[in-house]
Design an enzyme around this catalytic site. Structure first.
Site, PDB file in Angstrom:
ATOM      1  N   GLY A 139       0.772  -1.242   0.000  1.00 46.39           N
ATOM      2  CA  GLY A 139       0.000   0.000   0.000  1.00 46.39           C
ATOM      3  C   GLY A 139       0.801   1.290   0.000  1.00 46.39           C
ATOM      4  O   GLY A 139       0.277   2.342   0.362  1.00 46.39           O
ATOM      5  N   SER A 155       2.710   8.311   2.168  1.00 43.07           N
ATOM      6  CA  SER A 155       1.934   7.163   2.629  1.00 43.07           C
ATOM      7  C   SER A 155       2.343   6.701   4.022  1.00 43.07           C
ATOM      8  O   SER A 155       3.531   6.662   4.348  1.00 43.07           O
ATOM      9  CB  SER A 155       2.128   5.973   1.679  1.00 43.07           C
ATOM     10  OG  SER A 155       1.639   6.262   0.397  1.00 43.07           O
ATOM     11  N   VAL A 203      -5.142  -6.598  -4.681  1.00 40.15           N
ATOM     12  CA  VAL A 203      -5.776  -7.415  -3.635  1.00 40.15           C
ATOM     13  C   VAL A 203      -7.224  -7.807  -3.955  1.00 40.15           C
ATOM     14  O   VAL A 203      -7.819  -8.599  -3.242  1.00 40.15           O
ATOM     15  CB  VAL A 203      -5.734  -6.745  -2.235  1.00 40.15           C
ATOM     16  CG1 VAL A 203      -4.317  -6.676  -1.706  1.00 40.15           C
ATOM     17  CG2 VAL A 203      -6.418  -5.375  -2.244  1.00 40.15           C
ATOM     18  N   TYR A 217     -16.853  10.365   6.310  1.00 38.75           N
ATOM     19  CA  TYR A 217     -16.101   9.110   6.207  1.00 38.75           C
ATOM     20  C   TYR A 217     -17.020   7.990   5.698  1.00 38.75           C
ATOM     21  O   TYR A 217     -16.593   7.044   5.043  1.00 38.75           O
ATOM     22  CB  TYR A 217     -15.444   8.759   7.551  1.00 38.75           C
ATOM     23  CG  TYR A 217     -14.247   7.858   7.429  1.00 38.75           C
ATOM     24  CD1 TYR A 217     -13.158   8.208   6.635  1.00 38.75           C
ATOM     25  CD2 TYR A 217     -14.189   6.652   8.113  1.00 38.75           C
ATOM     26  CE1 TYR A 217     -12.060   7.388   6.526  1.00 38.75           C
ATOM     27  CE2 TYR A 217     -13.090   5.824   8.015  1.00 38.75           C
ATOM     28  CZ  TYR A 217     -12.026   6.193   7.216  1.00 38.75           C
ATOM     29  OH  TYR A 217     -10.943   5.363   7.099  1.00 38.75           O
ATOM     30  N   LYS A 262     -14.094   0.120   7.710  1.00 34.96           N
ATOM     31  CA  LYS A 262     -13.107   0.024   8.808  1.00 34.96           C
ATOM     32  C   LYS A 262     -13.678  -0.763   9.974  1.00 34.96           C
ATOM     33  O   LYS A 262     -12.942  -1.493  10.651  1.00 34.96           O
ATOM     34  CB  LYS A 262     -12.659   1.419   9.255  1.00 34.96           C
ATOM     35  CG  LYS A 262     -11.813   2.184   8.227  1.00 34.96           C
ATOM     36  CD  LYS A 262     -10.540   1.452   7.833  1.00 34.96           C
ATOM     37  CE  LYS A 262      -9.565   2.363   7.094  1.00 34.96           C
ATOM     38  NZ  LYS A 262      -8.436   1.594   6.514  1.00 34.96           N
ATOM     39  N   ILE A 271      -3.623  12.071   8.848  1.00 34.63           N
ATOM     40  CA  ILE A 271      -2.324  12.431   8.270  1.00 34.63           C
ATOM     41  C   ILE A 271      -2.577  12.774   6.813  1.00 34.63           C
ATOM     42  O   ILE A 271      -3.384  12.108   6.144  1.00 34.63           O
ATOM     43  CB  ILE A 271      -1.332  11.240   8.394  1.00 34.63           C
ATOM     44  CG1 ILE A 271      -1.006  10.962   9.875  1.00 34.63           C
ATOM     45  CG2 ILE A 271      -0.053  11.508   7.613  1.00 34.63           C
ATOM     46  CD1 ILE A 271      -0.123   9.741  10.116  1.00 34.63           C
ATOM     47  N   SER A 275      -4.753   9.486   0.266  1.00 35.24           N
ATOM     48  CA  SER A 275      -6.155   9.163   0.579  1.00 35.24           C
ATOM     49  C   SER A 275      -6.930  10.400   1.031  1.00 35.24           C
ATOM     50  O   SER A 275      -8.122  10.511   0.797  1.00 35.24           O
ATOM     51  CB  SER A 275      -6.231   8.126   1.700  1.00 35.24           C
ATOM     52  OG  SER A 275      -5.998   6.855   1.202  1.00 35.24           O
TER      53      SER A 275
HETATM   54  C1  KAL Z   1     -13.044  11.798   7.755  1.00 37.97           C
HETATM   55  C2  KAL Z   1     -11.989  11.810   6.947  1.00 37.97           C
HETATM   56  C3  KAL Z   1     -11.962  12.706   5.789  1.00 37.97           C
HETATM   57  C4  KAL Z   1     -11.730  11.959   4.509  1.00 37.97           C
HETATM   58  C5  KAL Z   1     -12.911  11.173   4.034  1.00 37.97           C
HETATM   59  C6  KAL Z   1     -12.731  10.009   3.439  1.00 37.97           C
HETATM   60  C7  KAL Z   1     -11.466   9.292   3.283  1.00 37.97           C
HETATM   61  C8  KAL Z   1     -11.497   8.061   2.828  1.00 37.97           C
HETATM   62  C9  KAL Z   1     -10.295   7.204   2.665  1.00 37.97           C
HETATM   63  C10 KAL Z   1     -10.303   6.470   1.327  1.00 37.97           C
HETATM   64  C11 KAL Z   1      -9.305   5.327   1.449  1.00 37.97           C
HETATM   65  C12 KAL Z   1      -9.918   7.459   0.260  1.00 37.97           C
HETATM   66  C13 KAL Z   1     -10.094   7.011  -1.163  1.00 37.97           C
HETATM   67  O1  KAL Z   1     -10.357   5.864  -1.440  1.00 37.97           O
HETATM   68  C14 KAL Z   1      -9.904   8.089  -2.200  1.00 37.97           C
HETATM   69  C15 KAL Z   1     -10.231   7.644  -3.632  1.00 37.97           C
HETATM   70  O2  KAL Z   1     -11.610   7.787  -3.877  1.00 37.97           O
HETATM   71  C16 KAL Z   1      -9.497   8.552  -4.628  1.00 37.97           C
HETATM   72  N1  KAL Z   1      -8.045   8.462  -4.502  1.00 37.97           N
HETATM   73  C17 KAL Z   1      -7.312   7.544  -5.165  1.00 37.97           C
HETATM   74  O3  KAL Z   1      -7.798   6.727  -5.922  1.00 37.97           O
HETATM   75  C18 KAL Z   1      -5.835   7.581  -4.908  1.00 37.97           C
HETATM   76  C19 KAL Z   1      -5.130   7.866  -6.205  1.00 37.97           C
HETATM   77  C20 KAL Z   1      -5.416   6.246  -4.281  1.00 37.97           C
HETATM   78  C21 KAL Z   1      -3.946   6.114  -4.099  1.00 37.97           C
HETATM   79  O4  KAL Z   1      -6.023   6.215  -3.013  1.00 37.97           O
HETATM   80  C22 KAL Z   1      -6.505   5.021  -2.574  1.00 37.97           C
HETATM   81  N2  KAL Z   1      -7.055   5.035  -1.358  1.00 37.97           N
HETATM   82  O5  KAL Z   1      -6.418   4.021  -3.244  1.00 37.97           O
HETATM   83  C23 KAL Z   1     -10.855  10.850   7.164  1.00 37.97           C
HETATM   84  C24 KAL Z   1      -9.517  11.520   7.348  1.00 37.97           C
HETATM   85  C25 KAL Z   1      -9.525  12.506   8.511  1.00 37.97           C
HETATM   86  C26 KAL Z   1      -8.469  10.432   7.643  1.00 37.97           C
HETATM   87  C27 KAL Z   1      -8.221   9.517   6.461  1.00 37.97           C
HETATM   88  C28 KAL Z   1      -7.720  10.122   5.204  1.00 37.97           C
HETATM   89  C29 KAL Z   1      -8.496   8.206   6.640  1.00 37.97           C
HETATM   90  C30 KAL Z   1      -8.264   7.119   5.664  1.00 37.97           C
HETATM   91  O6  KAL Z   1      -8.926   6.084   5.777  1.00 37.97           O
HETATM   92  O7  KAL Z   1      -7.411   7.261   4.774  1.00 37.97           O
END
Ligand code: KAL
Length: 256
Positions: A13, A19, A67, A157, A164, A193, A197
């Site tokens: 990841g 990251s 995955v 979220y 989660k 952080i 994401s």
């Molecule tokens: C309450 C918080 C605010 C943020 C809200 C949602 C965060 C969700 C996390 C989730 C994993 C994000 C995504 O999947 C983003 C995706 O739709 C678009 N991004 C991507 O595709 C990028 C390029 C790739 C690398 O990202 C992924 N995930 O594959 C939560 C905050 C305060 C804390 C956070 C950020 C928590 C967390 O779970 O990451």
């Protein structure tokens, strides 16, 4: 400092230098561990390779692993077994939800969006644990990443909170299954952080500011702090701990 010399860990990841997975990799490297990185697809390969190469005295292996594919997972861990024999731990730092599902109301979540998020963010740990078990001849430690939104409702979220929650419950059931093989399974609930994401989250500064104001330590946490806590969970110092969710969040979760 804890030594993990002679031990091998799989880090899944890493997206870029921000990251949390990279924080964990750096802490493991500092502890003297050997590292194997997995990346989901070719688009991410170059960045992971550059980061892996930037480690002093790199002795690292890269393996492709999406995955959501059982075939990829089987191939990935077979290749790891072939290259190193056995491993001592896995850092599972993988989650996904569609952007459109991370705003508005949870009640509007689509079936497809919900299932995709559960598949990538929660089921993947189960599949990874099963594959890893076959390569952990001497026992081991599996660490995954979660967030407070899995325990309580956090604005926006949404379905990730539900994923989660499933991930955290999976940690407990996996810990129960794998304990007899001396494999421990734990999660780290990291404070917010600024990772990839979190990119595009409009009110992220407000979230960070609230931690600075309300968390017992009155500051946000860093990738390095999460990385060092992961090293603790990977090391023998935590040998009595499994099925646990360790909050590395400046203590924010204790506040009402
Ligand atoms: C309450 C918080 C605010 C943020 C809200 C949602 C965060 C969700 C996390 C989730 C994993 C994000 C995504 O999947 C983003 C995706 O739709 C678009 N991004 C991507 O595709 C990028 C390029 C790739 C690398 O990202 C992924 N995930 O594959 C939560 C905050 C305060 C804390 C956070 C950020 C928590 C967390 O779970 O990451």
């Amino acid at each position: 400092m804890i030594s993990l010399k002679g031990k091998t860990f799989v880090v899944m990841g890493v997206a870029n230098f921000r990251s949390i997975a990279w924080g964990i990799a750096q802490s493991l490297h500092t502890a003297g561990a050997n590292l194997i990185f997995t990346y989901a697809n070719e688009r991410l390969e170059k960045g992971v390779r550059e980061l892996a190469d930037s480690l002093e005295n790199p002795n690292t292996i890269l393996v492709q692993c999406d995955v959501t594919s059982d075939e990829d997972l089987a191939k990935c861990f077979a290749s790891i077994k072939e290259q190193v024999g056995s491993i001592h731990g896995v850092a599972h730092c993988i989650a996904f939800a569609n952007k459109e599902d991370l705003k508005g109301e949870f009640v509007d979540t689509s079936r497809a969006g919900y299932l995709l998020s559960q598949d990538v963010s929660a089921y993947s740990l189960v599949a990874v644990a099963r594959e890893a078990k076959a390569v952990m001849a001497e026992g081991g430690s599996i660490v995954t990443l979660t967030y407070l939104g899995g325990e309580r409702v956090m604005q926006n979220y949404n379905l990730m909170g539900v994923s989660k929650a499933a991930l955290e419950a999976s940690v407990r059931y996996l810990a129960n299954d794998l304990g007899k093989y001396n494999i421990r399974v734990n999660s780290i609930s990291a404070g917010p952080i600024r990772t990839l994401s979190a990119k595009g989250v409009g009110d992220f500064n407000t979230i960070l500011k609230e931690i600075e104001e309300k968390a017992p330590l009155r500051r946000n946490v860093t990738q390095e702090e999460v990385g060092d806590s992961a090293v603790f969970l990977f090391s023998d110092l935590s040998r009595g701990i499994t099925g646990e969710n360790l909050h590395v969040d400046s203590g924010y979760h204790i506040m009402g």
